[in-house]
Design a protein around this motif. Structure first.
Motif, PDB file in Angstrom:
ATOM      1  N   LEU A   1      -0.770  14.744   0.542  1.00 61.79           N
ATOM      2  CA  LEU A   1      -0.211  16.094   0.547  1.00 61.79           C
ATOM      3  C   LEU A   1      -0.863  16.834  -0.610  1.00 61.79           C
ATOM      4  O   LEU A   1      -0.648  16.472  -1.765  1.00 61.79           O
ATOM      5  N   ILE A   2      -1.656  17.856  -0.314  1.00 63.30           N
ATOM      6  CA  ILE A   2      -2.479  18.493  -1.342  1.00 63.30           C
ATOM      7  C   ILE A   2      -2.203  19.986  -1.361  1.00 63.30           C
ATOM      8  O   ILE A   2      -2.378  20.677  -0.355  1.00 63.30           O
TER       9      ILE A   2
ATOM     10  N   ARG B   1     -11.003  12.420   4.316  1.00 64.06           N
ATOM     11  CA  ARG B   1     -10.967  12.673   5.756  1.00 64.06           C
ATOM     12  C   ARG B   1     -11.761  11.608   6.508  1.00 64.06           C
ATOM     13  O   ARG B   1     -11.310  11.087   7.527  1.00 64.06           O
ATOM     14  N   HIS B   2     -12.952  11.273   6.010  1.00 65.78           N
ATOM     15  CA  HIS B   2     -13.784  10.273   6.685  1.00 65.78           C
ATOM     16  C   HIS B   2     -13.239   8.858   6.547  1.00 65.78           C
ATOM     17  O   HIS B   2     -13.639   7.978   7.307  1.00 65.78           O
ATOM     18  N   SER B   3     -12.341   8.646   5.597  1.00 66.63           N
ATOM     19  CA  SER B   3     -11.763   7.310   5.428  1.00 66.63           C
ATOM     20  C   SER B   3     -10.562   7.102   6.349  1.00 66.63           C
ATOM     21  O   SER B   3      -9.915   6.074   6.291  1.00 66.63           O
ATOM     22  N   GLY B   4     -10.276   8.097   7.194  1.00 69.15           N
ATOM     23  CA  GLY B   4      -9.208   7.943   8.180  1.00 69.15           C
ATOM     24  C   GLY B   4      -7.831   8.331   7.683  1.00 69.15           C
ATOM     25  O   GLY B   4      -6.840   8.057   8.339  1.00 69.15           O
ATOM     26  N   ARG B   5      -7.751   8.982   6.561  1.00 71.63           N
ATOM     27  CA  ARG B   5      -6.453   9.393   6.031  1.00 71.63           C
ATOM     28  C   ARG B   5      -6.018  10.714   6.645  1.00 71.63           C
ATOM     29  O   ARG B   5      -6.833  11.508   7.095  1.00 71.63           O
ATOM     30  N   THR B   6      -4.725  10.932   6.616  1.00 68.43           N
ATOM     31  CA  THR B   6      -4.174  12.202   7.069  1.00 68.43           C
ATOM     32  C   THR B   6      -4.045  13.110   5.863  1.00 68.43           C
ATOM     33  O   THR B   6      -3.469  12.723   4.849  1.00 68.43           O
ATOM     34  N   LEU B   7      -4.610  14.319   5.958  1.00 64.50           N
ATOM     35  CA  LEU B   7      -4.552  15.294   4.871  1.00 64.50           C
ATOM     36  C   LEU B   7      -3.677  16.463   5.303  1.00 64.50           C
ATOM     37  O   LEU B   7      -3.920  17.055   6.354  1.00 64.50           O
ATOM     38  N   LEU B   8      -2.693  16.793   4.506  1.00 65.90           N
ATOM     39  CA  LEU B   8      -1.901  18.002   4.694  1.00 65.90           C
ATOM     40  C   LEU B   8      -2.210  18.879   3.495  1.00 65.90           C
ATOM     41  O   LEU B   8      -1.840  18.558   2.365  1.00 65.90           O
ATOM     42  N   VAL B   9      -2.941  19.971   3.748  1.00 71.83           N
ATOM     43  CA  VAL B   9      -3.481  20.785   2.662  1.00 71.83           C
ATOM     44  C   VAL B   9      -3.009  22.226   2.805  1.00 71.83           C
ATOM     45  O   VAL B   9      -3.069  22.795   3.897  1.00 71.83           O
ATOM     46  N   THR B  10      -2.555  22.818   1.698  1.00 68.52           N
ATOM     47  CA  THR B  10      -2.225  24.238   1.702  1.00 68.52           C
ATOM     48  C   THR B  10      -3.392  25.019   1.116  1.00 68.52           C
ATOM     49  O   THR B  10      -4.186  24.490   0.346  1.00 68.52           O
ATOM     50  N   GLY B  11      -3.488  26.282   1.493  1.00 68.93           N
ATOM     51  CA  GLY B  11      -4.430  27.171   0.835  1.00 68.93           C
ATOM     52  C   GLY B  11      -5.854  27.160   1.353  1.00 68.93           C
ATOM     53  O   GLY B  11      -6.741  27.695   0.695  1.00 68.93           O
ATOM     54  N   LEU B  12      -6.117  26.568   2.511  1.00 67.09           N
ATOM     55  CA  LEU B  12      -7.460  26.625   3.086  1.00 67.09           C
ATOM     56  C   LEU B  12      -7.463  27.605   4.246  1.00 67.09           C
ATOM     57  O   LEU B  12      -6.496  27.717   4.980  1.00 67.09           O
ATOM     58  N   ASN B  13      -8.567  28.274   4.428  1.00 62.29           N
ATOM     59  CA  ASN B  13      -8.750  29.204   5.535  1.00 62.29           C
ATOM     60  C   ASN B  13      -8.819  28.414   6.839  1.00 62.29           C
ATOM     61  O   ASN B  13      -9.406  27.334   6.888  1.00 62.29           O
TER      62      ASN B  13
ATOM     63  N   ARG C   1       0.845  -1.181   0.000  1.00 59.61           N
ATOM     64  CA  ARG C   1       0.000   0.000   0.000  1.00 59.61           C
ATOM     65  C   ARG C   1       0.886   1.238   0.000  1.00 59.61           C
ATOM     66  O   ARG C   1       1.853   1.326   0.731  1.00 59.61           O
ATOM     67  N   ARG C   2       0.528   2.188  -0.826  1.00 60.19           N
ATOM     68  CA  ARG C   2       1.270   3.440  -0.847  1.00 60.19           C
ATOM     69  C   ARG C   2       0.975   4.208   0.422  1.00 60.19           C
ATOM     70  O   ARG C   2      -0.148   4.248   0.892  1.00 60.19           O
ATOM     71  N   HIS C   3       1.988   4.857   0.972  1.00 56.17           N
ATOM     72  CA  HIS C   3       1.787   5.580   2.210  1.00 56.17           C
ATOM     73  C   HIS C   3       1.544   7.063   1.987  1.00 56.17           C
ATOM     74  O   HIS C   3       0.836   7.695   2.750  1.00 56.17           O
ATOM     75  N   ILE C   4       2.143   7.645   0.947  1.00 57.95           N
ATOM     76  CA  ILE C   4       1.991   9.076   0.710  1.00 57.95           C
ATOM     77  C   ILE C   4       1.654   9.324  -0.756  1.00 57.95           C
ATOM     78  O   ILE C   4       2.261   8.746  -1.645  1.00 57.95           O
ATOM     79  N   ALA C   5       0.681  10.195  -0.994  1.00 58.03           N
ATOM     80  CA  ALA C   5       0.356  10.651  -2.345  1.00 58.03           C
ATOM     81  C   ALA C   5       0.438  12.162  -2.335  1.00 58.03           C
ATOM     82  O   ALA C   5       0.034  12.808  -1.379  1.00 58.03           O
ATOM     83  N   PHE C   6       0.972  12.727  -3.401  1.00 58.39           N
ATOM     84  CA  PHE C   6       1.124  14.173  -3.510  1.00 58.39           C
ATOM     85  C   PHE C   6       0.313  14.673  -4.686  1.00 58.39           C
ATOM     86  O   PHE C   6       0.387  14.126  -5.769  1.00 58.39           O
ATOM     87  N   HIS C   7      -0.480  15.707  -4.441  1.00 57.39           N
ATOM     88  CA  HIS C   7      -1.262  16.318  -5.515  1.00 57.39           C
ATOM     89  C   HIS C   7      -0.911  17.791  -5.571  1.00 57.39           C
ATOM     90  O   HIS C   7      -1.142  18.529  -4.637  1.00 57.39           O
ATOM     91  N   ALA C   8      -0.333  18.208  -6.683  1.00 56.34           N
ATOM     92  CA  ALA C   8       0.095  19.609  -6.822  1.00 56.34           C
ATOM     93  C   ALA C   8      -0.687  20.345  -7.879  1.00 56.34           C
ATOM     94  O   ALA C   8      -0.259  21.371  -8.361  1.00 56.34           O
ATOM     95  N   GLY C   9      -1.813  19.838  -8.274  1.00 58.57           N
ATOM     96  CA  GLY C   9      -2.617  20.565  -9.252  1.00 58.57           C
ATOM     97  C   GLY C   9      -2.874  19.754 -10.498  1.00 58.57           C
ATOM     98  O   GLY C   9      -3.498  18.717 -10.451  1.00 58.57           O
TER      99      GLY C   9
END
Length: 128
Positions: free
Chosen positions: A78-79, A102-114, A1-9
């Protein structure tokens, strides 16, 4: 299983594939039991599954990238600025994807949210 996924746009497809094929590729290697999750990700993205990826506009490409990160099965996402482009409908689809993650129990690190955004639990500010 992959542990980290990165989405940059935006997604930069190398092969001529459809949205469905791209999401399947992102979820490749996941256990069969997790494939239902991939179908839900495709539904939440709101993208036409038979549309070729290389014909999507910038906003749809950003939604596809986020959907692919979620479909990857990674436990940490990482988003970067998920609401930076698109219309209210695009933002609603991306929020649905983030809420699902979020509801699936994953950790989200997100930039750009208030900091008052309902998706935000903790705020970390970096100095310039």
């Amino acid at each position: 299983r992959r542990h980290i996924a990165f989405h940059a746009g935006a997604v930069m497809p190398v092969l001529p594939v459809t949205v469905d094929e791209y999401l399947q590729l992102a979820g490749a290697g996941r256990p069969a039991a997790a494939q239902t999750g991939a179908a839900e990700v495709a539904r939440l993205s709101g993208l036409p599954l038979t549309q070729p990826v290389d014909t999507l506009d910038a906003a749809a490409m950003q939604t596809l990238g986020l959907a692919a990160a979620l479909a990857s099965g990674a436990s940490v996402l990482l988003i970067d600025a998920p609401l930076a482009t698109g219309t209210g409908d695009d933002h609603s689809r991306r929020r649905a994807l983030l809420t699902e993650a979020r509801h699936s129990g994953r950790t989200l690190l997100v930039t750009g949210l208030n900091s008052r955004d309902p998706l935000v639990d903790h705020v970390v500010e970096a100095g310039a």
